[in-house]
Structure formats: C-alpha cells, structure tokens
Design a protein around this motif. Structure first.
Motif, short mmCIF file in Angstrom:
data_model
loop_
_atom_site.label_atom_id
_atom_site.label_comp_id
_atom_site.label_asym_id
_atom_site.label_seq_id
_atom_site.Cartn_x
_atom_site.Cartn_y
_atom_site.Cartn_z
N ALA A 51 8.08 -9.71 9.73
CA ALA A 51 9.09 -9.39 8.86
C ALA A 51 8.75 -8.70 7.50
O ALA A 51 9.23 -7.77 7.06
N THR A 52 7.50 -9.25 7.02
CA THR A 52 6.85 -9.07 5.84
C THR A 52 6.48 -7.47 5.98
O THR A 52 6.71 -6.54 5.33
N VAL A 53 5.88 -7.01 6.90
CA VAL A 53 5.14 -5.76 7.22
C VAL A 53 6.36 -4.70 7.37
O VAL A 53 6.59 -3.42 6.90
N LEU A 54 7.40 -5.16 8.21
CA LEU A 54 8.82 -4.52 8.53
C LEU A 54 9.45 -3.99 7.22
O LEU A 54 9.86 -2.75 6.76
N PHE A 55 9.53 -4.91 6.29
CA PHE A 55 10.63 -4.75 5.15
C PHE A 55 9.71 -4.06 4.24
O PHE A 55 10.30 -3.03 3.62
N ALA A 56 8.60 -4.19 3.81
CA ALA A 56 7.74 -3.51 2.68
C ALA A 56 7.51 -2.28 3.44
O ALA A 56 7.27 -1.10 2.47
N GLY A 57 7.18 -2.20 4.70
CA GLY A 57 6.89 -0.83 5.12
C GLY A 57 7.90 -0.03 5.34
O GLY A 57 7.69 1.33 5.26
N VAL A 58 9.28 -0.40 5.50
CA VAL A 58 10.16 0.58 5.23
C VAL A 58 10.58 1.04 3.99
O VAL A 58 10.75 2.31 3.39
N GLU A 59 10.65 -0.02 2.95
CA GLU A 59 11.15 0.32 1.66
C GLU A 59 10.10 1.38 0.97
O GLU A 59 10.27 2.21 0.09
N ALA A 60 8.63 0.98 0.90
CA ALA A 60 7.71 1.54 0.04
C ALA A 60 7.59 3.06 0.36
O ALA A 60 7.65 4.01 -0.26
N PRO A 61 7.47 3.55 1.81
CA PRO A 61 7.38 4.90 2.08
C PRO A 61 8.56 5.64 1.58
O PRO A 61 8.46 6.69 0.92
#
Length: 366
Positions: A196-206
């Motif tokens: 969940a952390t990788v998914l959420f941060a990974g979508v928002e940051a790029p």
C-alpha cells in the motif's frame, strides 16, 4: 506541531542518516498527540509502514520494495509507459484543451504503478478513489475515521490479490511479497502495508513531478522547444533539475532519540526534527543560482528523492514516467500553453506537495 527545522544542504545530508534520528513517531512522546489530536491516533498497524520503521526492520522490508524498481527493471516498463502516455494524449489531442493532471499525470502514474505492484486493471479506479481519501492532509476526527476505513479496505483488497500472485508468480511487488510471506520472512500486515505504501507514494510522486515539470517548462517556452527533440540524456538531466527545482518531497520528518549537536546547537531528545529537503535544494552554498531552472545543471546532487537509508526506492521508475510524460506531451501537442492567469490550485497530501490542476490549450489534432 512544534519542531526543529534543518534547512542547510550540508546539515540535511548529515542528518538524513543520523543514528539518533528515528522515523518512528513513538519517539516524539506526547508531542504529536498534543499537536494533532485525533490525527496522531491512526491505526496501530501503520507502525509496520516503510515510512515509520528504522533499521533493521526498515532494511529488511526495503529490500522487497527496491527489487521491482531497479533501473534495469524500470526500463522494462518503458513500452507500457510510452503506450499509456500516447493513449492518454490520443484522448485529448482532438479537443485543443485539457487539464494535464487528471487527463495525463495521475492516470499515467496509476497505470504504471498498478502494473509494477500487481494490481489488475479493474482495480485502478479503486486506487484513485482510495488516494483521494487517504492523502487529504486533514486532522479532524471524521477524516481520521474515513482514513482508517480506507486503509482497512485497501488491506482487504490486497489480501484478495495474494492467491492470484501465489498461483501466477511474476516480477510484480505483490508476487515477491507473497513468496516472502509463504516463506515466513514477512507477516501479512508487513506485506500489505508495504504494498500500500509503495502504491500510494508511487502514484502520487511521479504525477506531482510531471505537473511541476510541465508547469515550469511552459513558463520557459525556449526549454519546451528544445526538449521536444532533445536526446534522452538532455531529457534525463531536465527531469533531475525539475525534481530539484520544485519536486514534490519538501521535507522528511524524523524524531530525535538522543540530544544531537548541529553546528553548536543542541536538539534535545524526544522532539520532531524536519529535514527541509526542498529548502536545501535551493541552498546557494550547494547550487549555483539555485532558483534558476537549469536543465543542463551538472553536477546536480539534489535531495528530491530523499537521502540516506530512506531514499525513495522507486526513483528510477519515477524518473522514467516523468521523462516519458513530458516528452510525449511536448512532442504531440503543438502550441502547448498554460490556460490559467493565476497559479494552479495546490494539492498537498501526506506524501507529496504539488498542483491539483494544470489547464492547458494547444492546437487540436485530428
């Protein structure tokens, strides 16, 4: 909340890996409770998040988060990224007008990160809905209840995906996590919180970097013209400068576990310490003309992806998504220009700082 701010580049670099600074808010005592009220009482299992763990648990979990996002693995997503970017541009090209955040940046990063994590296509809309709730930086009791409900829903959904990845192993993050889970190397909570952390941060940051980059470039038409036909090396350099100049990660929050001396000043134990990477990226002692957007800047040792043991594990994939989105947009939309007389509305979440909208006009394409 009351906190110590570290702003100079050299000090932020030195403090990013300091052994007496922890990511675990338990070391702040009652400071967070007094400052944030109900926001400080989020679900206890968030203590398993990559964002709040220290070594050795952080080191153990980070190894799983890094593996699917190495430069080599990231490059294997280039075909998907290019195809997804072109498909999104195809939808808006005939209109002559678009908002590049919901029309390009967010759906592109959602598509790529869902693929990398192992979320099927029919789950993409769920991810966007969860993000809209989970990333709002509100601290009232109703928002916290909504956040906890979303986190429970995310956890339950990710658990339903595990049998598929167990039966159909592949290179995705969830496939790697289910193998570790079956081997007893991870708990179920650790596996789902990490995904969940990788998914959420990974979508928002790029998505935030794409928005910041296109906004900055459209304010410099000469740079847009150059990047439309620039070789990959120049585009890569431009992405690094965009991340330095106005990237989405402005600060890293830590908690002191012992007194720390910084240039003769003592930070006491048990207090929040905010490492202001965004400010450090504009420190004139580290960067010549720091407020200038210089896509040829070299060297460019920015802190936009963090620094030290908690440096962003998905930086390579984020760079690739950003570079592809910017190049595709500039190449395919002639006469691209901002369509707003004022600064775009901001979208600030617990993960990133960025713009919520990027209205543009361009010559409509058949």
């Amino acid at each position: 909340m009351p906190a110590w701010l570290v702003t100079r580049y050299a000090d932020v670099v030195a403090m990013a890996g300091h052994p007496d600074l922890s990511c675990d808010p338990v070391h702040a005592g009652d400071t967070l409770e007094r400052a944030l009220g109900p926001a400080a009482r989020a679900r206890p299992d968030l203590r398993s998040s990559l964002l709040t763990l220290d070594p050795p648990d952080h080191t153990r979990l980070r190894a799983y988060a890094v593996a699917p996002f190495t430069p080599r693995r990231s490059e294997q997503h280039q075909g998907l990224i290019s195809a997804a970017a072109d498909a999104l541009i195809d939808k808006i090209a005939p209109t002559g007008r678009a908002d590049l955040m919901p029309d390009l940046a967010l759906p592109l990063s959602t598509t790529v990160l869902c693929e990398a994590v192992g979320v099927p296509r029919d789950g993409h809309s769920l991810v966007r809905r969860w993000l809209d709730t989970a990333l709002l930086p509100t601290a009232d009791a109703a928002s916290i209840r909504a956040l906890n409900a979303v986190l429970t829903e995310v956890d339950d959904y990710l658990v339903t995906l595990l049998p598929h990845h167990r039966a159909n192993p592949g290179p995705s993050l969830l496939s790697r996590l289910v193998r570790a889970l079956d081997a007893g190397a991870l708990t179920r909570t650790e596996a789902t919180e990490l995904a969940a952390t990788v998914l959420f941060a990974g979508v928002e940051a790029p998505a935030a970097v794409i928005g910041a980059g296109l906004l900055a470039l459209l304010q410099h038409p000469d740079l847009c013209a150059r990047l439309r036909t620039a070789p990959r090396a120049v585009l890569d350099s431009a992405v690094e400068e965009i991340v330095r100049h106005g990237g989405p990660i402005e600060a890293l929050t830590r908690y002191s576990t012992a007194p720390i001396d910084v240039d003769g000043l003592e930070i006491p134990a048990g207090v929040p310490v905010i490492l202001c990477t965004g400010v450090a990226n504009h420190d004139p002692s580290a960067f010549t003309h720091p407020d200038r957007l210089d896509i040829d800047r070299t060297p460019n040792p920015h802190l936009g992806f963090g620094h030290g043991p908690h440096r962003c594990p998905g930086a390579s994939l984020g760079r690739l998504i950003t570079a592809t989105a910017i190049h595709t947009t500039l190449r395919r939309l002639p006469e691209l220009a901002l369509d707003t007389p004022t600064a775009p509305r901001q979208r600030n979440s617990v993960f990133v700082h960025g713009i919520a909208e990027l209205p543009v006009t361009f010559d409509a394409q058949p």
